[in-house]
Enzyme design. Sequence first.
Site, PDB file in Angstrom:
ATOM      1  N   PHE A   1     -14.728  -4.627   0.539  1.00  0.00           N
ATOM      2  CA  PHE A   1     -15.197  -3.299   0.990  1.00  0.00           C
ATOM      3  C   PHE A   1     -16.690  -3.318   0.939  1.00  0.00           C
ATOM      4  O   PHE A   1     -17.130  -2.242   0.158  1.00  0.00           O
ATOM      5  CB  PHE A   1     -14.363  -2.102   0.567  1.00  0.00           C
ATOM      6  CG  PHE A   1     -13.004  -2.190   0.870  1.00  0.00           C
ATOM      7  CD1 PHE A   1     -12.429  -1.545   2.108  1.00  0.00           C
ATOM      8  CD2 PHE A   1     -12.165  -2.365  -0.069  1.00  0.00           C
ATOM      9  CE1 PHE A   1     -11.295  -1.618   2.170  1.00  0.00           C
ATOM     10  CE2 PHE A   1     -10.788  -2.339   0.033  1.00  0.00           C
ATOM     11  CZ  PHE A   1     -10.276  -1.862   1.161  1.00  0.00           C
TER      12      PHE A   1
ATOM     13  N   ASP B   1     -15.852  -7.407   4.471  1.00  0.00           N
ATOM     14  CA  ASP B   1     -16.056  -6.184   5.201  1.00  0.00           C
ATOM     15  C   ASP B   1     -15.574  -6.357   6.592  1.00  0.00           C
ATOM     16  O   ASP B   1     -15.577  -7.417   6.979  1.00  0.00           O
ATOM     17  CB  ASP B   1     -17.382  -5.852   5.123  1.00  0.00           C
ATOM     18  CG  ASP B   1     -17.383  -4.006   5.238  1.00  0.00           C
ATOM     19  OD1 ASP B   1     -17.611  -3.416   4.230  1.00  0.00           O
ATOM     20  OD2 ASP B   1     -17.528  -3.592   6.353  1.00  0.00           O
ATOM     21  N   SER B   2     -15.219  -5.188   7.376  1.00  0.00           N
ATOM     22  CA  SER B   2     -14.627  -5.299   8.570  1.00  0.00           C
ATOM     23  C   SER B   2     -15.684  -5.225   9.690  1.00  0.00           C
ATOM     24  O   SER B   2     -15.574  -5.283  10.905  1.00  0.00           O
ATOM     25  CB  SER B   2     -13.619  -4.369   8.841  1.00  0.00           C
ATOM     26  OG  SER B   2     -14.359  -2.978   8.750  1.00  0.00           O
TER      27      SER B   2
ATOM     28  N   ALA C   1      -9.704  -5.566   5.096  1.00  0.00           N
ATOM     29  CA  ALA C   1      -9.662  -5.925   3.598  1.00  0.00           C
ATOM     30  C   ALA C   1      -8.241  -6.501   3.221  1.00  0.00           C
ATOM     31  O   ALA C   1      -8.296  -7.189   2.236  1.00  0.00           O
ATOM     32  CB  ALA C   1     -10.332  -4.574   2.861  1.00  0.00           C
TER      33      ALA C   1
ATOM     34  N   ASP D   1     -14.245  -1.457  -3.573  1.00  0.00           N
ATOM     35  CA  ASP D   1     -15.005  -0.138  -3.239  1.00  0.00           C
ATOM     36  C   ASP D   1     -14.583   0.486  -1.897  1.00  0.00           C
ATOM     37  O   ASP D   1     -15.414   0.298  -1.042  1.00  0.00           O
ATOM     38  CB  ASP D   1     -16.492  -0.476  -3.535  1.00  0.00           C
ATOM     39  CG  ASP D   1     -17.311   0.963  -3.514  1.00  0.00           C
ATOM     40  OD1 ASP D   1     -16.531   2.100  -3.526  1.00  0.00           O
ATOM     41  OD2 ASP D   1     -18.316   1.093  -3.278  1.00  0.00           O
TER      42      ASP D   1
ATOM     43  N   CYS E   1     -14.167   7.335  -3.827  1.00  0.00           N
ATOM     44  CA  CYS E   1     -14.935   8.309  -3.416  1.00  0.00           C
ATOM     45  C   CYS E   1     -14.393   9.577  -2.876  1.00  0.00           C
ATOM     46  O   CYS E   1     -14.986  10.142  -2.344  1.00  0.00           O
ATOM     47  CB  CYS E   1     -16.203   7.632  -2.543  1.00  0.00           C
ATOM     48  SG  CYS E   1     -15.714   6.971  -1.019  1.00  0.00           S
TER      49      CYS E   1
END
Length: 401
Positions: A233, A255-256, A284, A304, A344
């Site tokens: 990520f 990452d995508s 991911a 992350d 987050c």
Amino acid sequence: MTEPSFSIPTIRLKPKANARAIRHGAPWVYDNELVVDRRTKSIQPGTIARLEDAERHFLALVAVNPNSRIFGRVLAREEDEQIDDAWFVAKLTAALKHRAHMFDAPFYRLVHAEADGLPGVVIDRFGDTCVVQPNAAWADLRIDMLTAALRQVTGVSTVVMNGTGRARGLEGLEEKTEILTGTVDGPIPVQMNGATYMADIMGGQKTGLFYDQRQNHAFAQRLGHGQRVLDVFSHVGGFALATLAGGATSALSVDSSAPALDLAEQGAGAMGATDRFATRKGDAFDTMAALLEEGEQFDVVICDPPAFAPSKNALEKGMRAYERVARMAAPLVREGGYLGLCSCSHAADLETFRNACNRGIGRAARSAQLIHTGFAGADHPLMPQLAESGYLKALFYRMMP
């Protein structure tokens, strides 16, 4: 633009509502705490109103939005305070003074919403450019006043409004991104912890870069010295580029988003680290599964992900997702290596997140020591009366034999 006292409407708490919380600094008033009638429902979103307790005693000046569950956001505690140009200048000046003291270059979060006295407003600074997220109706209505004050206080020439994201939807606001003043020529290079990041402030996620991870990047940088690093990520290279700047022998970003990985490659190029950096585009979870099948292991693995639990309704599902991240990432770390797991999610407190990570590591048949717990940096202050403002959590484990 000033709210004349004679035109300010009044809203009132229900008898059983907790007026003490407001007196002690709570910044929000929910719709179910108020006496809501036809008059209050007809107040224009963004209007400044007087908040009274059930006995009609003044509590605060609040920004009202009948379209939101957060019906009132506290702006001022004094009844005669004016929400005008000077008020914005004073708030921004106080915010800037703290950041200028903490950072030696103008690249930071300048305003962190309620914690800086500007509810729902996020402002990230990129040198001569500021990106404003007016995620509350009152700020959206006064964006011109806010922009003028921002230019006066900071001296920046370019201000971009990023009006996207879940928070604006909850306020009933439309999504839009526009340049309010100045020009944007392309991604802006940002130096942090010796790494170079390329911030796409017009087309990237949020404001283009996540300043909140600065301190956690620095900790991971120490772990990554002389090591092989996997950053899942990764966005624009967050942890990968930080560890490369700290002497990692190699870093792989997963990452995508192809545009995000392209920016990460640009950052690695600007650092002269292209030969030690690689990217892998894909989901991911699928990519971690593929790496495990390929027999890959790394000295440091950091994940992350986005907010899997953005609300209390999503908490249970979100915790399962965080557990899955830990379960799939743990086998990719060699014995004695390090695993970093981040969240987050506003709705997940530290203990809940930590428990999910611990379960995931255990279900991967690995054992670990928790060696460090990290949070957002000093430019993302936590408002003590608002737990949601302390949203970022980073756990670093050492994987045991």
